[in-house]
Design a protein around this motif. Structure first.
Motif, short mmCIF file in Angstrom:
data_model
loop_
_atom_site.label_atom_id
_atom_site.label_comp_id
_atom_site.label_asym_id
_atom_site.label_seq_id
_atom_site.Cartn_x
_atom_site.Cartn_y
_atom_site.Cartn_z
N VAL A 170 0.85 -1.18 0.00
CA VAL A 170 0.00 0.00 0.00
C VAL A 170 0.89 1.23 0.00
N ALA A 171 0.59 2.16 -0.88
CA ALA A 171 1.39 3.39 -1.01
C ALA A 171 0.50 4.61 -0.92
N GLY A 172 1.06 5.71 -0.44
CA GLY A 172 0.29 6.94 -0.32
C GLY A 172 1.19 8.12 -0.06
N SER A 173 0.60 9.23 0.29
CA SER A 173 1.33 10.48 0.46
C SER A 173 2.21 10.45 1.70
N ARG A 174 3.17 11.35 1.73
CA ARG A 174 4.10 11.43 2.85
C ARG A 174 3.38 11.71 4.16
N GLU A 175 2.32 12.50 4.10
CA GLU A 175 1.58 12.86 5.31
C GLU A 175 1.00 11.63 6.00
N LEU A 176 0.67 10.60 5.23
CA LEU A 176 0.07 9.40 5.81
C LEU A 176 1.09 8.52 6.53
N LEU A 177 2.36 8.88 6.47
CA LEU A 177 3.40 8.14 7.19
C LEU A 177 3.48 8.54 8.66
N ASP A 178 2.82 9.63 9.04
CA ASP A 178 2.87 10.08 10.43
C ASP A 178 2.33 9.01 11.37
N VAL A 179 3.09 8.72 12.43
CA VAL A 179 2.70 7.72 13.41
C VAL A 179 2.60 8.36 14.78
N ASP A 180 1.52 8.06 15.50
CA ASP A 180 1.29 8.64 16.82
C ASP A 180 1.35 7.60 17.94
N ILE A 181 1.01 6.35 17.63
CA ILE A 181 0.92 5.30 18.64
C ILE A 181 1.73 4.08 18.18
N ILE A 182 2.55 3.56 19.08
CA ILE A 182 3.38 2.39 18.79
C ILE A 182 3.14 1.34 19.87
N THR A 183 3.00 0.09 19.45
CA THR A 183 2.99 -1.02 20.41
C THR A 183 4.24 -1.85 20.20
N GLY A 184 4.77 -2.41 21.29
CA GLY A 184 6.02 -3.15 21.21
C GLY A 184 5.95 -4.51 21.88
N ILE A 185 6.75 -5.44 21.36
CA ILE A 185 6.89 -6.78 21.93
C ILE A 185 8.37 -7.00 22.27
N ARG A 186 8.70 -8.14 22.87
CA ARG A 186 10.08 -8.47 23.25
C ARG A 186 10.69 -7.36 24.11
N LEU A 187 9.94 -6.89 25.07
CA LEU A 187 10.39 -5.81 25.94
C LEU A 187 11.52 -6.28 26.85
N SER A 188 12.57 -5.46 26.97
CA SER A 188 13.66 -5.76 27.90
C SER A 188 14.16 -4.46 28.51
N TRP A 189 14.75 -4.57 29.70
CA TRP A 189 15.22 -3.40 30.44
C TRP A 189 16.74 -3.43 30.54
N ALA A 190 17.37 -2.29 30.28
CA ALA A 190 18.83 -2.15 30.39
C ALA A 190 19.14 -1.61 31.78
N GLY A 191 19.13 -2.48 32.76
CA GLY A 191 19.27 -2.05 34.14
C GLY A 191 17.93 -2.17 34.84
N PRO A 192 17.79 -1.60 36.03
CA PRO A 192 16.54 -1.72 36.78
C PRO A 192 15.38 -1.08 36.01
N PRO A 193 14.22 -1.75 35.95
CA PRO A 193 13.05 -1.15 35.29
C PRO A 193 12.57 0.07 36.07
N VAL A 194 11.87 0.95 35.39
CA VAL A 194 11.26 2.09 36.07
C VAL A 194 10.17 1.56 37.00
N ALA A 195 9.87 2.31 38.06
CA ALA A 195 8.89 1.86 39.05
C ALA A 195 7.52 1.64 38.42
N GLU A 196 7.19 2.46 37.42
CA GLU A 196 5.87 2.37 36.79
C GLU A 196 5.67 1.06 36.01
N ALA A 197 6.75 0.36 35.73
CA ALA A 197 6.63 -0.90 35.00
C ALA A 197 5.80 -1.91 35.78
N ALA A 198 5.87 -1.85 37.12
CA ALA A 198 5.14 -2.79 37.96
C ALA A 198 3.70 -2.37 38.20
N THR A 199 3.41 -1.09 38.02
CA THR A 199 2.07 -0.58 38.33
C THR A 199 1.19 -0.37 37.10
#
Length: 373
Positions: A271-300
C-alpha cells in the motif's frame, strides 16, 4: 580484572583494547568469525568480518602484546541473525540485524563463553557509558558525545549482561581523537574506514539478496483507498517509508511522490500513499527488555515519560509509555509529536535523559491519518 576484548579489526575496538591494557587489566583479544565464506578484502567501508578484518585484529593484538584468538560463531550468526533477517522480511517486517547481532552474538554467545572461561568482562569499542549506582546496580547511558553515541544498538542489553560489559571509549569526545590515539600507538588501523551497511550483504543490495532467499511473486500496489495503482515484484522486498523502486504507472492526483505505507505479506500487497500518511502517533512493542533496573511504573502499569528513538542515528522524540498486559503486545507508547516511516520489526529504544531504559520490537505503528488493515 580479566578482560576479553572483542576485536572487530577496526580502530575503535583496537583502542578500546589498548586502554584496557593501560588500565592494568589482563586482556585477551578475540575476533569473531561470523561467516563460513568470508570475503578476502573489504570493499572500501562496506561490510565487516572479513579475512582482512581478522588480520587487522591480529596485528593490533601483536602491537599491544596480548594473546589473540579467533572464535567461530558462524553457525550461531546464521541462525540468529541471517535467518532471522530474511524470515522477518518474509513476514512483512523490517528487522535490524545489528541489534540482533549485539543481542544474540556479541552480548549473549560471546559473553556467555567469556564468563564460562573465567573472564570478568567483555570490552568492545562501542561509544556508550555504564554508570554504577551506590547499590552496585548498573545503568546504560549515552556516550559523552551524541555524534558518535552508539547506545541505541546496545539497548538490547539486560541487567545481567551490563554487569560484565566494559566500554573504554564512552567518555571520548570524538572519533578523530580515537584515530589520533591509534596513530600514536602505532596501530595500523588508525585510518581504516568505518564499516557500514549490513555485513552479510556487503554490496548493499538488500533487495537483490532477499530475492535470492525468499520466494517472491508479483502483486498489486494499492493506494490508501484500495485502488490498484501499480504492480510490484515481491511485497517482502519493500519497507514502510520507502519511496524508490515503486515504479508506479500513474502519478498521484496531487502530483506528489508516494511512499510505502503498509506491507501485507499474506495478500502479497503493498500500500502506497502520500508522505503525510506516514505520520505515526501510537506504537505497540513486543520483546520488551530493560537495560538495568526497570522504572517503578513498570510494575504498576502507570504512564511514564520517555524519549523514544527508532533508528541508530535518528533524533529521539518525547513520548509517554506504559507496560500493559495484552496478548498481542507488552508496551504501549504515545508520541508527543509524530514520527514518519515507522515499520513493524524496527527497534524502539527508550531513554530518560542520557539513560537507556530498555527497548522493544515494534509490533504495530498507528496514525490518526491512516489505519493499516
Amino acid at each position: 580484572m580479566k578482560v576479553l576484548a572483542a576485536m572487530s579489526g577496526g580502530v575503535d575496538s583496537a583502542v578500546a583494547a589498548a586502554r584496557a591494557v593501560d588500565a592494568g587489566h589482563e586482556v585477551v583479544g578475540v575476533h569473531l568469525a561470523l561467516s563460513r565464506m568470508p570475503g578476502t578484502l573489504r570493499t572500501g567501508s562496506r561490510g565487516c568480518c572479513t579475512i582482512e578484518d581478522s588480520s587487522d585484529a591480529w596485528r593490533a593484538c601483536e602491537k599491544l602484546g596480548i594473546p589473540f584468538y579467533v572464535w567461530d560463531f558462524s553457525e550461531r550468526f546464521k541462525a540468529d541473525v541471517v535467518d532471522d533477517f530474511f524470515s522477518e522480511y518474509a513476514a512483512g517486517r523490517t528487522p535490524n540485524p545489528c541489534m540482533r547481532c549485539n543481542e544474540k552474538i556479541k552480548f549473549e554467545a560471546l559473553l556467555d563463553k567469556a564468563i564460562a572461561l573465567g573472564f570478568d568482562a567483555v570490552a568492545t569499542g562501542h561509544y556508550a557509558k555504564i554508570i554504577e549506582l551506590e547499590d552496585g546496580t548498573r545503568e546504560l547511558h549515552r556516550a559523552a558525545t551524541w555524534t558518535k553515541d552508539q547506545s541505541y544498538v546496545l539497548g538490547v542489553l539486560n541487567t545481567e549482561q551490563l554487569a560484565h560489559c566494559y566500554f573504554p571509549l564512552g567518555d571520548t569526545p570524538s572519533k578523530d581523537l580515537v584515530r589520533a590515539e591509534a596513530a600514536e600507538r602505532g596501530l595500523s588501523v588508525a585510518q581504516k574506514p568505518d564499516s557500514h551497511d549490513i555485513c552479510f550483504i556487503p554490496d548493499g543490495d538488500t533487495r537483490g539478496w532477499l530475492a535470492e532467499q525468499i520466494d517472491m511473486e508479483p502483486g498489486p500496489i494499492l493506494d490508501d483507498q484500495g485502488e490498484q495503482i501499480g504492480e510490484h515484484e515481491g511485497a517482502q522486498a519493500y519497507t514502510v517509508g520507502q519511496r524508490r523502486g515503486l515504479k508506479l504507472g500513474r502519478p498521484a492526483p496531487d502530483g506528489k511522490p508516494r511512499f510505502v505505507l503498509e506491507i501485507r505479506p499474506k495478500e502479497n500487497t503493498v500500500v502506497a500513499g502520500s508522505r503525510e500518511l506516514l505520520d505515526v502517533d501510537i506504537i505497540t512493542g513486543i520483546r520488551l527488555s530493560w537495560a538495568g533496573p526497570p522504572v517503578a511504573e513498570a510494575a504498576t502499569g502507570e504512564w511514564f515519560e520517555i524519549d523514544l528513538q527508532i533508528r541508530a542515528h535518528a533524533d529521539p522524540v518525547p513520548a509517554k509509555a506504559k507496560v500493559v498486559e495484552d496478548e498481542d503486545y507488552q508496551i504501549l507508547v504515545e508520541l508527543a509529536e509524530p514520527l514518519k516511516g515507522v515499520a513493524p520489526g524496527q527497534t524502539a529504544v527508550m531513554y530518560q535523559g542520557t539513560r537507556v531504559l530498555g527497548q522493544s520490537t515494534i509490533d504495530s505503528a498507528r496514525s490518526r491519518h491512516y489505519q493499516p488493515a
